[in-house]
Design an enzyme around this catalytic site. Structure first.
Site, PDB file in Angstrom:
ATOM      1  CG  ASN A   1      -0.375  -0.088   2.495  1.00 23.70           C
ATOM      2  OD1 ASN A   1       0.779  -0.513   2.630  1.00 23.70           O
ATOM      3  ND2 ASN A   1      -1.106   0.319   3.511  1.00 23.70           N
TER       4      ASN A   1
ATOM      5  CD  GLU B   1       4.820  -0.693  12.594  1.00 15.23           C
ATOM      6  OE1 GLU B   1       3.599  -0.582  12.791  1.00 15.23           O
ATOM      7  OE2 GLU B   1       5.661  -0.140  13.310  1.00 15.23           O
TER       8      GLU B   1
ATOM      9  CB  CYS C   1      -2.065  -0.460   8.324  1.00 14.21           C
ATOM     10  SG  CYS C   1      -0.959   0.948   8.534  1.00 14.21           S
TER      11      CYS C   1
ATOM     12  CD  GLU D   1       8.185   0.390  10.500  1.00 13.58           C
ATOM     13  OE1 GLU D   1       7.111   0.667   9.954  1.00 13.58           O
ATOM     14  OE2 GLU D   1       9.141  -0.161   9.906  1.00 13.58           O
TER      15      GLU D   1
HETATM   16  P1  NDP Z   1       0.834  -9.390   3.429  1.00 15.06           P
HETATM   17  O1  NDP Z   1       0.931  -9.779   4.858  1.00 15.06           O
HETATM   18  O2  NDP Z   1       0.111 -10.263   2.511  1.00 15.06           O
HETATM   19  O3  NDP Z   1       2.288  -9.207   2.805  1.00 15.06           O
HETATM   20  C1  NDP Z   1       3.249  -8.367   3.393  1.00 15.06           C
HETATM   21  C2  NDP Z   1       4.637  -8.762   2.904  1.00 15.06           C
HETATM   22  O4  NDP Z   1       5.015 -10.023   3.479  1.00 15.06           O
HETATM   23  C3  NDP Z   1       4.709  -8.976   1.391  1.00 15.06           C
HETATM   24  O5  NDP Z   1       5.970  -8.552   0.948  1.00 15.06           O
HETATM   25  C4  NDP Z   1       4.540 -10.475   1.271  1.00 15.06           C
HETATM   26  O6  NDP Z   1       5.025 -10.978   0.073  1.00 15.06           O
HETATM   27  C5  NDP Z   1       5.341 -10.948   2.462  1.00 15.06           C
HETATM   28  N1  NDP Z   1       4.992 -12.272   2.978  1.00 15.06           N
HETATM   29  C6  NDP Z   1       3.814 -12.924   2.892  1.00 15.06           C
HETATM   30  N2  NDP Z   1       3.870 -14.090   3.574  1.00 15.06           N
HETATM   31  C7  NDP Z   1       5.124 -14.176   4.100  1.00 15.06           C
HETATM   32  C8  NDP Z   1       5.801 -15.148   4.906  1.00 15.06           C
HETATM   33  N3  NDP Z   1       5.207 -16.258   5.324  1.00 15.06           N
HETATM   34  N4  NDP Z   1       7.078 -14.892   5.271  1.00 15.06           N
HETATM   35  C9  NDP Z   1       7.713 -13.752   4.891  1.00 15.06           C
HETATM   36  N5  NDP Z   1       7.116 -12.807   4.114  1.00 15.06           N
HETATM   37  C10 NDP Z   1       5.843 -13.012   3.735  1.00 15.06           C
HETATM   38  O7  NDP Z   1       0.253  -7.898   3.445  1.00 15.06           O
HETATM   39  P2  NDP Z   1      -0.205  -7.020   2.206  1.00 15.06           P
HETATM   40  O8  NDP Z   1       0.959  -6.803   1.299  1.00 15.06           O
HETATM   41  O9  NDP Z   1      -1.445  -7.632   1.666  1.00 15.06           O
HETATM   42  O10 NDP Z   1      -0.517  -5.619   2.881  1.00 15.06           O
HETATM   43  C11 NDP Z   1      -1.702  -5.349   3.538  1.00 15.06           C
HETATM   44  C12 NDP Z   1      -1.563  -5.570   5.029  1.00 15.06           C
HETATM   45  O11 NDP Z   1      -0.490  -4.805   5.548  1.00 15.06           O
HETATM   46  C13 NDP Z   1      -2.786  -5.115   5.789  1.00 15.06           C
HETATM   47  O12 NDP Z   1      -3.120  -6.041   6.780  1.00 15.06           O
HETATM   48  C14 NDP Z   1      -2.338  -3.824   6.421  1.00 15.06           C
HETATM   49  O13 NDP Z   1      -3.061  -3.486   7.566  1.00 15.06           O
HETATM   50  C15 NDP Z   1      -0.913  -4.097   6.700  1.00 15.06           C
HETATM   51  N6  NDP Z   1      -0.180  -2.843   6.834  1.00 15.06           N
HETATM   52  C16 NDP Z   1       0.269  -2.464   8.076  1.00 15.06           C
HETATM   53  C17 NDP Z   1       0.910  -1.255   8.244  1.00 15.06           C
HETATM   54  C18 NDP Z   1       1.429  -0.851   9.583  1.00 15.06           C
HETATM   55  O14 NDP Z   1       2.330  -0.033   9.623  1.00 15.06           O
HETATM   56  N7  NDP Z   1       0.901  -1.351  10.687  1.00 15.06           N
HETATM   57  C19 NDP Z   1       1.099  -0.326   7.126  1.00 15.06           C
HETATM   58  C20 NDP Z   1       0.634  -0.845   5.876  1.00 15.06           C
HETATM   59  C21 NDP Z   1       0.001  -2.059   5.747  1.00 15.06           C
HETATM   60  P3  NDP Z   1       4.099 -10.914  -1.266  1.00 15.06           P
HETATM   61  O15 NDP Z   1       2.993  -9.988  -1.031  1.00 15.06           O
HETATM   62  O16 NDP Z   1       5.032 -10.431  -2.284  1.00 15.06           O
HETATM   63  O17 NDP Z   1       3.600 -12.290  -1.502  1.00 15.06           O
END
Ligand code: NDP
Length: 484
Positions: free
Chosen positions: A154, A251, A285, A458
């Site tokens: 995002n 996060e 998020c 962070e």
């Molecule tokens: P995901 O959890 O699907 O993915 C986040 C990252 O983790 C991606 O790079 C993904 O790879 C990677 N990933 C997925 N599974 C694994 C694993 N088992 N081990 C290591 N890495 C892994 O989140 P989204 O990308 O869909 O983002 C949306 C989510 O992020 C929402 O829940 C949102 O709330 C949260 N978010 C939180 C923020 C915060 O600061 N608290 C800020 C922004 C978003 P890939 O996607 O390439 O498969």
């Protein structure tokens, strides 16, 4: 019509492009479906190579004076600021977010983060501890080593900066894996760091999906992993980090509450609810998707809210007038539409929006009324433009309901009563609380979640704690009195 071959994106390791041994995947413009680049993913060999390069570079970086590290980070900040328009366009193409947002937030919040941690780099110190006439002690604040960063889709560039700036300021090297859906701007960050004079090997980018993320999380040569992602991913990352006892910063997601009391400035509260639900088409998020409005003002609040939602401009993210762009992917769009259908099926009243606009990944901002606390649209993170209105009459009641969630990322209180604002905020279980505002995250303030919304913080001085470790040194000033 001329067809251009899509750009080929490789990994960035040790200051140069490195082909990936994993599968190649396309990254698409969510607004049009057009392929923006073909991305080569990193396999174990590339991840190992990045770890070796990072460890070598980090050994030198750790003994580079803070003021010199600061100069490089400041230079990176200036270069990023100068390329703001280019970055905004790229981020809009890759994420579908409106250019009117990416021009003022994405790269610029990265710039502020680089500037902030540049200033910190020059001022990192330990402590002197007086231990009486026989000894004194001091602490050294040392880097962790090689850090893995894993980003969500995002805010790709912002997340790359929020993780790399403090990591580098503290003397670490970083290997960053952007989300598979948004790999473009991390590569630009690599160019910028190199042009700023950052030694090769300190900022690396490996592409790929969860499998590549896992390689970082499980790697013996990586000391810490910082993830931005969903709660389930956070759990998986923490479990994978356990065998090597890595430091973790998580996060994660949220389902945050906005509490609008009867004395609130109504227009301001409506602005907060709009910002907290529809910015980035709801893909934020910290969004305040449970909007609790005092029953006595609910009708007036709803009327003003709907008037403004009705005027939101949905469409081409590159058009500067557009306020609501595309959702990240067709799959995510189906998920969001599925939640909207579920809200209707569970008996909530859809007051406005909620329909697909055009044939792509655009969804009209939706406002639900008549919601109950146990509905899926009120309990689960949707990560799309879906607001749930709820009402309340009593302060203690609304605090209890606001806290009745597994998440704890953010919360807001709208009221003109200062005493009430602080009293309520003190009871809200959320890492960031706003009083009469929403979704503003200055780098000077810590950001992170309570409960299932995360671990660690962070931004701010707090991030320093998460990218360094303390060494205690005892200095004897007298001979040892040995009892042997
Ligand atoms: P995901 O959890 O699907 O993915 C986040 C990252 O983790 C991606 O790079 C993904 O790879 C990677 N990933 C997925 N599974 C694994 C694993 N088992 N081990 C290591 N890495 C892994 O989140 P989204 O990308 O869909 O983002 C949306 C989510 O992020 C929402 O829940 C949102 O709330 C949260 N978010 C939180 C923020 C915060 O600061 N608290 C800020 C922004 C978003 P890939 O996607 O390439 O498969």
């Amino acid at each position: 019509m001329t067809r251009h071959a899509a750009e080929r994106l490789q990994n960035w390791i040790d200051g140069g492009h490195v082909a990936g041994s994993g599968p190649v995947f396309p990254t698409r413009n969510p607004a049009t479906g057009a392929v923006l680049a073909e991305v080569e993913t990193a396999g174990q060999a590339e991840v190992d190579r990045a770890v070796v390069a990072a460890a070598r570079a980090q050994a030198q970086w750790a003994i580079t004076p803070g003021a010199e590290r600061a100069r490089i980070l400041r230079c990176a900040a200036d270069l990023l600021r100068a390329r703001n328009d280019e970055m905004a366009r790229l981020e809009t193409l890759d994420t579908g977010k409106p250019i009117q947002e990416t021009r003022v937030v994405d790269a610029l919040s990265g710039v502020e983060c680089l500037e902030y941690f540049a200033a910190m780099a020059a001022g990192l110190t330990g402590e002197h501890v007086d231990l009486g006439p026989a000894a004194f002690g001091y602490t050294r604040r040392e880097p962790l080593g090689v850090v893995g960063g894993i980003g969500a889709w995002n805010y790709p560039l912002q997340i790359a900066c929020w993780k790399s700036a403090p990591a580098l300021a503290c003397g670490n090297a970083i290997i960053f894996k952007p989300a598979e859906l948004t790999p473009l701007t991390a590569m630009k960050m690599a160019e910028i760091y190199q042009a700023a004079g950052l030694p090769d090997g300190l900022f690396n980018v490996v592409h790929g999906a969860a499998e590549t993320g896992r390689m970082l999380t499980r790697h013996r040569g990586i000391a810490k992993v910082s993830l931005t992602g969903e709660v389930g991913t956070g759990r998986a990352v923490m479990a994978d980090a356990a065998p090597t006892l890595k430091h973790v910063t998580l996060e994660l997601g949220g389902k945050s509450p906005i509490l609008v009391f009867e004395d609130a400035d109504l227009d301001n509260a409506v602005s907060g609810a709009l910002l907290g639900n529809f910015y980035s088409a709801g893909e934020v998020c910290s969004n305040g998707t449970r909007v609790f409005v005092h029953r006595s003002i609910k009708a007036a609040f709803t009327e003003r809210l709907l008037a403004r939602v009705g005027r939101l401009r949905i469409g081409d993210p590159l058009d500067p007038e557009t306020q609501i762009g595309a959702l990240i992917s067709p799959e995510h769009t189906e998920k969001v539409l599925g939640y909207i259908a579920r809200g209707v099926a569970e008996g909530a009243r859809l007051l406005i929006g909620g329909q697909r606009v055009g044939s792509g990944s655009f969804v009209a901002p939706a406002v639900f009324d008549g919601c109950r606390d146990d509905m899926a649209i009120v309990r689960e993170e949707i990560f799309g433009p879906v607001m749930a209105l709820l009402d309340f009459t009593d302060e203690a009641e609304v605090i209890g309901r606001a806290n009745d969630t597994e998440f704890g990322l953010s919360a807001a209180v709208f009221t003109r009563d200062l005493a009430r604002a602080h009293r309520v905020v003190a009871k809200l279980q959320a890492g960031t609380c706003w009083i009469n505002h929403y979704n503003i995250t200055p780098v000077e303030l810590p950001f992170g979640g309570m409960k299932q919304s995360g671990l660690g913080r962070e931004n701010s001085r707090a991030a320093i704690e998460h990218y360094t470790q303390i060494k205690s040194v005892y200095v004897a000033l007298r001979d040892i009195e040995a009892p042997y």
